[in-house]
Design an enzyme around this catalytic site. Structure first.
Site, mmCIF file in Angstrom:
data_model
loop_
_atom_site.group_PDB
_atom_site.id
_atom_site.type_symbol
_atom_site.label_atom_id
_atom_site.label_comp_id
_atom_site.label_asym_id
_atom_site.label_seq_id
_atom_site.Cartn_x
_atom_site.Cartn_y
_atom_site.Cartn_z
ATOM 1 N N GLU A 43 123.951 3.310 -54.039
ATOM 2 C CA GLU A 43 122.865 2.753 -53.255
ATOM 3 C C GLU A 43 123.392 1.823 -52.162
ATOM 4 O O GLU A 43 124.559 1.422 -52.184
ATOM 5 C CB GLU A 43 121.923 1.971 -54.179
ATOM 6 C CG GLU A 43 121.393 2.753 -55.360
ATOM 7 C CD GLU A 43 120.209 3.632 -55.012
ATOM 8 O OE1 GLU A 43 120.028 3.950 -53.827
ATOM 9 O OE2 GLU A 43 119.464 4.008 -55.931
ATOM 10 N N ASP A 62 117.828 6.357 -47.674
ATOM 11 C CA ASP A 62 118.466 5.081 -47.359
ATOM 12 C C ASP A 62 119.972 5.228 -47.151
ATOM 13 O O ASP A 62 120.698 4.238 -47.093
ATOM 14 C CB ASP A 62 118.186 4.057 -48.455
ATOM 15 C CG ASP A 62 118.662 4.528 -49.841
ATOM 16 O OD1 ASP A 62 119.274 5.612 -49.926
ATOM 17 O OD2 ASP A 62 118.405 3.803 -50.823
ATOM 18 N N ASP A 73 126.775 13.028 -60.638
ATOM 19 C CA ASP A 73 126.123 11.956 -61.380
ATOM 20 C C ASP A 73 125.285 12.489 -62.536
ATOM 21 O O ASP A 73 125.097 13.693 -62.684
ATOM 22 C CB ASP A 73 125.239 11.125 -60.448
ATOM 23 C CG ASP A 73 124.540 11.981 -59.389
ATOM 24 O OD1 ASP A 73 124.090 13.087 -59.731
ATOM 25 O OD2 ASP A 73 124.440 11.558 -58.224
ATOM 26 N N HIS A 120 122.157 6.725 -49.212
ATOM 27 C CA HIS A 120 123.034 6.706 -50.381
ATOM 28 C C HIS A 120 123.695 8.069 -50.602
ATOM 29 O O HIS A 120 123.141 9.112 -50.272
ATOM 30 C CB HIS A 120 122.301 6.236 -51.643
ATOM 31 C CG HIS A 120 121.266 7.168 -52.186
ATOM 32 N ND1 HIS A 120 119.915 6.946 -52.086
ATOM 33 C CD2 HIS A 120 121.397 8.337 -52.869
ATOM 34 C CE1 HIS A 120 119.258 7.923 -52.685
ATOM 35 N NE2 HIS A 120 120.138 8.788 -53.162
#
Length: 263
Positions: A148, A141, A72, A143
């Protein structure tokens, strides 16, 4: 899916580096048949990168015939920005090994045509056939890359808007000021990640325990992207003891038992 449990972060870094080296050497890459490696940024892989650099310096490993694709990049940060992932990769890895510049592939956060940039990235991966080993970190979380919670489990490389939780977590790299963190990114998709021949996710520390619980004991759920690893034919989750704190004792014992005689 394999769950590799090590004592601490340093042991996880060592296992990951040794596994990467093992896979590259076993592949016997050449210029015409390179080993294709997917790479992450962030604090998690730093120990692994340090050990891989040491292996190269000791002439135990070469990256001459290795091709890389990163996960990314922040939109709006050029490669010279100290918090861009391009800058991170060169400072912490690429500048210290013998990988040819032409073999390094990274998303361009300064592009004016996001859709075209993302499609070109997917095309570049396909031009090599596939990524042989994709390594990633894991968010608190769950991801993967910047996919996400709620992301499509079949998603491809695209633009994503970051959650407030991720922005807050990443603000430590931006003078602890969330307003300085870019709100949008270019990221590989979960489908892109899952297309790799083998995937290795690394998670360490108590803060990752809930994500590991959902990855190993939970159902496959787009609200916990890491859970998709259960569907990969050659998926590995590498974690330390602290990250197993929300797993059942018999789950931990089971995975430790079956790994006792493996690599």
């Amino acid at each position: 899916m394999r769950l590799i449990i090590q004592n601490n972060y340093d042991d996880c870094s060592r296992w990951a580096a040794q596994y990467v080296a093992y896979k590259i050497k076993a592949f016997r890459p050449t210029a015409k048949k390179p080993f294709v490696l997917g790479l992450p940024t962030g604090s998690t892989p730093l120990g692994m990168y340090k050990l891989l650099i040491e292996m190269y310096q000791q002439k135990k490993l070469s990256f001459e015939n290795v091709v890389t694709f990163n996960m990314d990049e922040y939109i709006g940060l050029d490669g010279k920005h100290p918090q861009s992932y391009r800058h991170f990769m060169y400072e912490n890895f690429f500048n210290h090994v013998n990988i040819p510049a032409a073999n390094i592939h990274m998303l361009n956060g300064m592009t004016k045509d996001y859709a075209k940039e993302c499609q070109l990235y997917e095309n570049a991966i396909k031009s090599y056939g596939k990524i042989h080993l994709f390594i990633g970190g894991v968010g608190e979380d769950g991801h993967i890359a910047f996919n996400e919670p709620g992301s499509s489990l079949s998603s491809r490389t695209r633009v994503k808007t970051l959650t407030k939780e991720t922005i807050a977590a990443n603000s430590r790299f931006f003078d602890n000021d969330p307003t300085k963190v870019p709100q949008t990114v270019l990221t590989i998709g979960i489908g892109t990640f899952m297309d790799a021949e083998e995937v290795l996710l690394i998670a360490t520390g108590n803060k990752k325990a809930r994500a590991i619980h959902h990855a190993v004991e939970g159902s496959i759920n787009h609200m916990w992207p890491i859970s998709i690893t259960q569907m990969h034919q050659h998926g590995i989750i590498l974690c330390d003891e602290a990250a197993t704190s929300e797993l059942r004792a018999d789950t931990v014992r089971y995975f430790k038992d079956i790994e006792a005689q493996k690599f």
